[in-house]
Motif scaffolding. Structure first.
Motif: not given
Length: 373
Positions: A328-356
């Motif tokens: 999911g958005p919160a825990r998924g992005m938190a994992l991305v921010e913890r992992l080295p050399d990993v970035e992400a672009i998420l589109v949530t079920d509320k149509n929000e765009v989250l960028v690491s």
């Protein structure tokens, strides 16, 4: 600087269309599983498109089917014949891996492991062992949301070529949920064996196998001296070097209108994997059902519309895109921010765009994603 824990490295006739076209300005938009080569296209009968001389560098391209999806290859080159030989080697490697990792190929390592579940260890090849080791590591990182033993659900949730648009009963789901547990995969790398602890367990490598194959293909092309190239297998993509002296420009697919993009990202020597609820899906009674099953519930994951992972290893991007989607958005992005050399672009079920954080200055959003069910 933090680095990934050491992971296993990859170990070493297809019907296709081959095209060689003039390379002018190459700007590739990757929309869902379609690569659009700006330099040209094939004739309607699948024969190679004609070329006109406009410089020494040409775009050699091939498109074909393997591992259950489209494989697209592109190399800007002055030696089309060498590119053709490299394409042959890549398709051969994909087919070789498919014979080991598929749940549809009789005699595959995966089917033999599944058939011996709860009975005895099964001897597997180096590639199968490597994929299973990496899969277990990604399961640890994602708190088990990525779990290749979801194969136990494959006979009631059918989203491959057997898709039947049926929603299984709660009783069917609950009967299979105890069989999903990556910790019950027992691997013996020195002995080259794998064992599923419980009878009825099944592994399914559809969520990581193509990423592994793309990684092997990168090695093949580099070993043959190519540094600028594109490889796309389904939603898994790797771009090497440059396209016409600049990074490859990639489009992020709009989850509710996947034929277009809502943003672009310039990438070089990196991988890009998108998982979405629009890829293999059906809508019933006003509810969207899709192929990304949450092992905690036994039902399709909620909270996301798409996850695009950008990193340096295709096999990691492939697995992480599913695990982050399910987190999911919160825990998924938190994992991305913890992992080295990993970035992400998420589109949530509320149509929000989250960028690491690492992509804030690299991702360019061109429009809001289309809204809808």
């Amino acid at each position: 600087m933090k680095r990934f824990p050491r992971l296993p490295a990859p170990s070493s006739p297809v019907h296709h269309v081959t095209r060689v076209t003039v390379l002018t300005v190459v700007r590739l938009a990757v929309l869902f599983s379609v690569v659009m080569f700006a330099a040209g296209c094939s004739n309607g009968d699948g024969s190679p498109a004609s070329s006109t001389a406009a410089g020494d560098v040409r775009m050699a391209e091939r498109v074909g089917l393997t591992m259950g999806s489209s494989l697209k290859l592109g190399i800007p080159t002055t030696d089309p014949a060498a590119a053709e030989q490299a394409f042959d080697a890549v398709f051969a490697e994909f087919n070789r891996l498919d014979a080991l990792l598929s749940v549809w190929k009789p005699g595959s390592d995966v089917l033999r492991v599944n058939g011996a579940a709860g009975i005895e260890p099964t001897t597997v090849g180096d590639d199968t062992m490597a994929v299973l080791e990496i899969a277990k590591q990604i399961s640890e990182w994602t708190e088990g949301t990525f779990d290749v033993t979801f194969g136990a659900m494959a006979d009631i949730w059918k989203f491959d070529h057997d898709q039947d648009n049926r929603v299984p009963s709660r009783e069917e789901v609950d009967a299979r949920r105890p069989l999903i547990d990556y910790r019950a995969i027992h691997l013996d790398p020195p002995g080259h064996t794998a064992l599923l602890e419980k009878h009825g367990m099944k592994i399914h490598l559809g969520g990581i196998g193509k990423g592994y194959a793309v990684e092997k293909a990168v090695g093949i092309l580099r070993d043959r001296g190519f540094k600028d190239f594109l490889i796309q297998a389904g939603g898994d993509l790797y771009v090497g070097g440059m396209a016409n002296g600049r990074p490859w420009r990639l489009g992020i697919a709009d989850p509710r209108a996947p034929e277009k993009s809502f943003g672009t990202l310039d990438l070089s020597d990196g991988t890009f994997s998108t998982s979405g609820d629009y890829e293999r899906t059906f809508i019933k009674d006003g509810v969207r059902y899709h192929h990304i099953i949450d092992p905690r519930t036994g039902y399709p994951a909620t909270g996301m519309r798409s996850v695009t992972i950008v990193t340096n290893r295709p096999v990691l991007a492939d697995g992480l895109s599913k695990g982050v989607f399910i987190l999911g958005p919160a825990r998924g992005m938190a994992l991305v921010e913890r992992l080295p050399d990993v970035e992400a672009i998420l589109v949530t079920d509320k149509n929000e765009v989250l960028v690491s954080s690492g992509l804030k200055d690299k991702f360019r959003q061109t429009s809001p994603p289309t809204d809808g069910l």
